[in-house]
Design an enzyme around this catalytic site. Structure first.
Site, short mmCIF file in Angstrom:
data_model
loop_
_atom_site.label_atom_id
_atom_site.label_comp_id
_atom_site.label_asym_id
_atom_site.label_seq_id
_atom_site.Cartn_x
_atom_site.Cartn_y
_atom_site.Cartn_z
N GLU A 96 0.80 -1.24 0.00
CA GLU A 96 0.00 0.00 0.00
C GLU A 96 0.83 1.29 0.00
O GLU A 96 0.60 2.18 0.81
CB GLU A 96 -0.97 -0.02 1.19
CG GLU A 96 -1.92 -1.22 1.13
CD GLU A 96 -2.80 -1.37 2.36
OE1 GLU A 96 -2.86 -0.45 3.19
OE2 GLU A 96 -3.45 -2.42 2.49
N GLU A 99 -6.06 -10.95 -1.26
CA GLU A 99 -6.91 -10.74 -0.07
C GLU A 99 -8.38 -10.71 -0.50
O GLU A 99 -9.12 -9.78 -0.16
CB GLU A 99 -6.53 -9.42 0.62
CG GLU A 99 -5.05 -9.34 0.99
CD GLU A 99 -4.64 -8.07 1.73
OE1 GLU A 99 -5.54 -7.33 2.20
OE2 GLU A 99 -3.43 -7.82 1.83
O1 G3I Z 1 -4.89 -8.26 18.82
C1 G3I Z 1 -5.53 -7.09 19.36
C2 G3I Z 1 -6.18 -7.40 20.67
O2 G3I Z 1 -5.16 -7.74 21.59
C3 G3I Z 1 -6.97 -6.19 21.13
O3 G3I Z 1 -7.63 -6.50 22.31
C4 G3I Z 1 -7.99 -5.77 20.06
C5 G3I Z 1 -8.75 -4.51 20.45
O4 G3I Z 1 -9.12 -3.76 19.30
O5 G3I Z 1 -7.29 -5.51 18.88
C6 G3I Z 1 -6.59 -6.64 18.37
O6 G3I Z 1 -5.91 -6.24 17.23
C7 G3I Z 1 -6.69 -6.09 16.07
C8 G3I Z 1 -6.11 -7.02 15.00
O7 G3I Z 1 -6.74 -6.79 13.77
C9 G3I Z 1 -6.27 -8.50 15.35
O8 G3I Z 1 -7.61 -8.83 15.44
C10 G3I Z 1 -6.62 -4.65 15.62
O9 G3I Z 1 -7.31 -3.81 16.53
C11 G3I Z 1 -7.21 -4.49 14.25
O10 G3I Z 1 -6.96 -3.17 13.77
C12 G3I Z 1 -6.54 -5.47 13.30
O11 G3I Z 1 -7.14 -5.34 12.04
C13 G3I Z 1 -6.44 -5.93 10.96
C14 G3I Z 1 -6.07 -4.85 9.94
O12 G3I Z 1 -5.48 -5.46 8.80
C15 G3I Z 1 -5.04 -3.89 10.50
O13 G3I Z 1 -3.84 -4.54 10.72
C16 G3I Z 1 -7.35 -6.96 10.33
O14 G3I Z 1 -7.56 -8.04 11.24
C17 G3I Z 1 -6.72 -7.49 9.05
O15 G3I Z 1 -7.65 -8.30 8.37
C18 G3I Z 1 -6.35 -6.33 8.14
O16 G3I Z 1 -5.68 -6.83 7.00
C19 G3I Z 1 -5.33 -5.86 6.01
C20 G3I Z 1 -4.08 -6.35 5.33
O17 G3I Z 1 -3.07 -6.60 6.27
C21 G3I Z 1 -3.61 -5.35 4.27
N1 G3I Z 1 -4.67 -5.05 3.33
C22 G3I Z 1 -5.94 -4.63 3.93
C23 G3I Z 1 -6.42 -5.67 4.93
C24 G3I Z 1 -7.76 -5.28 5.50
O18 G3I Z 1 -7.65 -4.07 6.22
#
Ligand code: G3I
Length: 380
Positions: free
Chosen positions: A163, A268
């Site tokens: 990105e 994805e």
């Molecule tokens: O693990 C923590 C947990 O400890 C905490 O209690 C909780 C509270 O919000 O958050 C948890 O982390 C979350 C994590 O996913 C795991 O579930 C984050 O808040 C959340 O922001 C994170 O979202 C991920 C996002 O990327 C940001 O990294 C999504 O699961 C994941 O599907 C998404 O994937 C991205 C790709 O990497 C890149 N392309 C876009 C795609 C979708 O956004």
């Protein structure tokens, strides 16, 4: 014709008709039986994969693991190899979950994807503060060398940079860009290639079907190639909806990237079934969507998809896979962003607390109509 001959002809025709019906029933039930899997059905076309969350990687979610092993031959880590997870402090790497992820892939002879080395988002806070280029270069070197060398020969494909482009194809002004200009991209590809010369190296981004953004990717790939750097593929993330993007736009991007001599991967894939705020009022993505959180209009399928929506989803997946098959010579891999509907990030983005249905398996791990439509393409 005597009455007897007429009778024989009629009976034979009846037998033929009944047996052809039996064949038809057999074909349908074969398609729907668990004997076929996505990975086997598409094995001569491209790899088929899924992104895994932590409890799947740690094999705590055994129902998911059974399905993953049956259906997929490539895996991606949904979150566990992002910079903030794997390299949270300057001199601290956390490899525990990433090691388990790689071991799971190896145990099942899967194509293992590393996601992602350089991304402005989910970056460790200590990296956000770097202001000078020398320090930035050193940190990127340390990051890529440590991780890519650790998994040399085990991670088959790396999403090297994720990105880095805006929607108009210009460079995103991330902290990497502010400090180093676009040199951080060539540096990342150079380091990754040196650390594991056999790994496939990919530039990964969303909305790569958009003509302006496509132009940006074409410039980026050509620029890396002109510098003599190795880039093997473009990863089109494919977070799509029932309405768009158009197959034409997707196809034009496949053709444009393949013309550069690199492979295309759909890295994805998911298809949202829910309305999004910007569809309703054209609001910008940055808007705060909390106001919609308990709005039933924004969550129309809290239990399951209506028959009409399930059919629309199945038709959309079918059309997309038909296009993928048409261009299978240009496509390396199709990876779904999650295993079952209940595990998808689209249940909490862009509005939290909704029930989305974007994948091929429902919350009970049952294959959906979309799954059967996709598989049936291989029986036609
Ligand atoms: O693990 C923590 C947990 O400890 C905490 O209690 C909780 C509270 O919000 O958050 C948890 O982390 C979350 C994590 O996913 C795991 O579930 C984050 O808040 C959340 O922001 C994170 O979202 C991920 C996002 O990327 C940001 O990294 C999504 O699961 C994941 O599907 C998404 O994937 C991205 C790709 O990497 C890149 N392309 C876009 C795609 C979708 O956004």
């Amino acid at each position: 014709m005597t009455h007897r001959i007429k009778k024989i002809l009629l009976v034979s025709a009846l037998i033929l008709w009944v047996s052809s019906c039996k064949n038809e029933v057999k074909e349908i039930s074969n398609t729907q039986s668990k004997d076929t899997s996505l990975k086997d059905a598409f094995k001569s076309d491209f790899l088929i994969g899924a992104a895994l969350n932590k409890s799947q990687i740690e094999e705590k979610d055994t129902l998911s693991i059974n399905l993953i092993e049956r259906e997929f031959n490539t895996i991606s880590p949904e979150n566990e190899m992002k910079w903030e997870q794997i390299h949270p402090q300057k001199d601290t790497f956390y490899f525990d979950v990433a090691d388990k992820y790689v071991a799971l892939g190896e145990k099942n002879n899967m194509h293992v994807v590393g996601h992602t080395l350089i991304w402005h988002s989910q970056l460790a806070p200590w990296m956000q503060d770097v202001k000078d280029s020398l320090t930035m270069v050193k940190n990127i070197e340390h990051h890529i060398n440590t991780i890519v060398k650790r998994y040399k020969g085990k991670i088959d494909t790396w999403d090297v940079v994720n990105e880095a482009l805006n929607e108009d194809g210009s460079f995103r002004t991330s902290n990497f860009y502010k400090v180093m200009g676009d040199n951080f991209i060539s540096l990342a590809f150079k380091l990754a290639a040196e650390a594991d010369p056999d790994a496939k190296l990919v530039y990964n981004d969303y909305n790569l079907w958009k003509p302006e953004k496509r132009g940006g990717v074409v410039r980026l790939v050509k620029d890396l190639q002109a510098q003599g750097l190795k880039i093997d593929g473009v990863g089109m993330q494919a977070h799509w909806s029932l309405e768009g993007p158009s197959l034409k736009d997707i196809e034009n991007s496949i053709l444009a990237y393949a013309a550069l001599g690199v492979k295309v991967s759909f890295t994805e894939l998911d298809i949202t079934a829910l309305p999004n705020p910007w569809d309703l009022d054209g609001a910008a993505v940055e808007q705060n969507y909390e106001q919609y959180e308990n709005d039933p209009k924004m969550n129309p399928y809290p239990e399951k998809l209506s028959v009409a929506a399930a059919t629309q989803m199945a038709n959309r997946y079918e059309a997309i896979f038909k296009l993928f098959l048409k261009h299978k010579d240009k496509i390396d891999r199709v990876t779904f962003w999650g295993v079952n509907d209940g595990q998808s990030w689209l249940n909490y983005w862009p509005i939290s607390g909704r029930t989305n249905h974007p994948l091929l398996f429902d919350r009970d791990f049952n294959p959906k109509k979309a799954y059967y439509n996709v598989l049936a393409l291989k029986n036609k």
